[in-house]
Design a protein around this motif. Sequence first.
Motif, PDB file in Angstrom:
ATOM      1  N   GLU A   1      14.610  36.970  18.694  1.00 25.51           N
ATOM      2  CA  GLU A   1      15.549  37.743  19.112  1.00 25.51           C
ATOM      3  C   GLU A   1      17.067  37.971  18.053  1.00 25.51           C
ATOM      4  O   GLU A   1      17.375  38.921  18.117  1.00 25.51           O
ATOM      5  CB  GLU A   1      16.264  37.283  20.478  1.00 25.51           C
ATOM      6  N   ASN A   2      17.147  36.849  17.424  1.00 22.76           N
ATOM      7  CA  ASN A   2      18.117  37.155  16.460  1.00 22.76           C
ATOM      8  C   ASN A   2      17.685  36.829  14.990  1.00 22.76           C
ATOM      9  O   ASN A   2      18.085  36.062  14.124  1.00 22.76           O
ATOM     10  CB  ASN A   2      19.191  35.880  16.614  1.00 22.76           C
TER      11      ASN A   2
ATOM     12  N   ASP B   1      15.436  32.852  11.620  1.00 20.88           N
ATOM     13  CA  ASP B   1      16.600  33.273  12.493  1.00 20.88           C
ATOM     14  C   ASP B   1      17.840  32.271  11.878  1.00 20.88           C
ATOM     15  O   ASP B   1      19.055  32.267  12.362  1.00 20.88           O
ATOM     16  CB  ASP B   1      16.568  33.220  13.858  1.00 20.88           C
TER      17      ASP B   1
ATOM     18  N   ILE C   1      16.714  37.209  11.056  1.00 21.78           N
ATOM     19  CA  ILE C   1      17.519  37.662  10.065  1.00 21.78           C
ATOM     20  C   ILE C   1      16.631  37.896   8.601  1.00 21.78           C
ATOM     21  O   ILE C   1      15.631  37.396   8.656  1.00 21.78           O
ATOM     22  CB  ILE C   1      18.653  36.671   9.639  1.00 21.78           C
TER      23      ILE C   1
ATOM     24  N   ASP D   1      18.311  41.879  14.341  1.00 21.53           N
ATOM     25  CA  ASP D   1      18.093  41.633  15.668  1.00 21.53           C
ATOM     26  C   ASP D   1      16.579  41.183  16.027  1.00 21.53           C
ATOM     27  O   ASP D   1      16.035  40.474  15.374  1.00 21.53           O
ATOM     28  CB  ASP D   1      18.686  42.995  16.502  1.00 21.53           C
ATOM     29  N   ASP D   2      16.067  41.828  16.918  1.00 21.86           N
ATOM     30  CA  ASP D   2      14.736  41.317  17.668  1.00 21.86           C
ATOM     31  C   ASP D   2      13.801  42.000  16.737  1.00 21.86           C
ATOM     32  O   ASP D   2      13.561  43.247  16.662  1.00 21.86           O
ATOM     33  CB  ASP D   2      14.566  41.786  18.982  1.00 21.86           C
ATOM     34  N   ASP D   3      13.083  40.972  16.182  1.00 21.45           N
ATOM     35  CA  ASP D   3      11.726  41.715  15.269  1.00 21.45           C
ATOM     36  C   ASP D   3      10.540  41.642  15.944  1.00 21.45           C
ATOM     37  O   ASP D   3       9.540  41.800  15.283  1.00 21.45           O
ATOM     38  CB  ASP D   3      11.806  40.976  13.877  1.00 21.45           C
TER      39      ASP D   3
ATOM     40  N   SER E   1      21.274  40.577   9.404  1.00 21.04           N
ATOM     41  CA  SER E   1      20.884  40.664  10.951  1.00 21.04           C
ATOM     42  C   SER E   1      19.799  41.665  11.215  1.00 21.04           C
ATOM     43  O   SER E   1      20.163  42.727  10.829  1.00 21.04           O
ATOM     44  CB  SER E   1      22.048  40.390  11.918  1.00 21.04           C
TER      45      SER E   1
END
Length: 231
Positions: free
Chosen positions: A87-88, A106, A90, A81-83, A79
């Motif tokens: 928002e999620n 994600d 990976i 997070d926000d790239d 994870s």
Amino acid sequence: MGVIKNEVGRPSKKTKIIRGILKLIGILIIIVAAFYVGYVINDNQDNKVSQKDDKKTTTTPVSTENNLKFDENQVTTKSIDDDGFLENAIEVYVYGNKIDYEYETDKVISITPIEDVAVIELSGLDFNYLLLVNQDGKVIYDFERSNDYYYCSDSVYSSECYKYEVNGNTVKFMVADLGQDSYTACVTNYDKDVLIEYEITYKNGELSSPKKISSITGEEYVEKHNIDCSK
């Protein structure tokens, strides 16, 4: 010779003793000879068996079966997070190696091993990505044909789209360039392909060039779906 030869009359005591000794020596010679012959035969058989075992040892190849199987359990995610886009988000790894792609994802949707590589489908920002990845994390084939064509997953673009299909060592898939409205099919790609079906084959470490199976032009797409291009 006189001792062995039968004489007339009863043999003397000395003759009997000598004859007994000679018989005993003869028996011993026969026993020793029998043991010697048995030893030679057994030794030859042992040598033959040893030679066969040595031959098997030197000619039996080391199995590489495990290296030819991509273990889907070796696909892991991390994870981040926000790239900035998801928002999620990976990162995806295979055998501890990060896949060398530049997409935002994600979710790992599916993994289909083919020998020592795997077809991996990822969830994208606006559409899905389809990659053929080896155990080093290298993308050896990106199913996105170009910047204008995208992997056509399910019915994201049209009813003609389908998820990729794997049959043995062959992968069938579709790419699309339909834009976000009817303008693409009606104008920009009216005389061009808007849907293309391909197949590739990966076998014994060799990847074939994409083979075009079918295609639909913008004009054919408009007619099939009764699109009003006057609007």
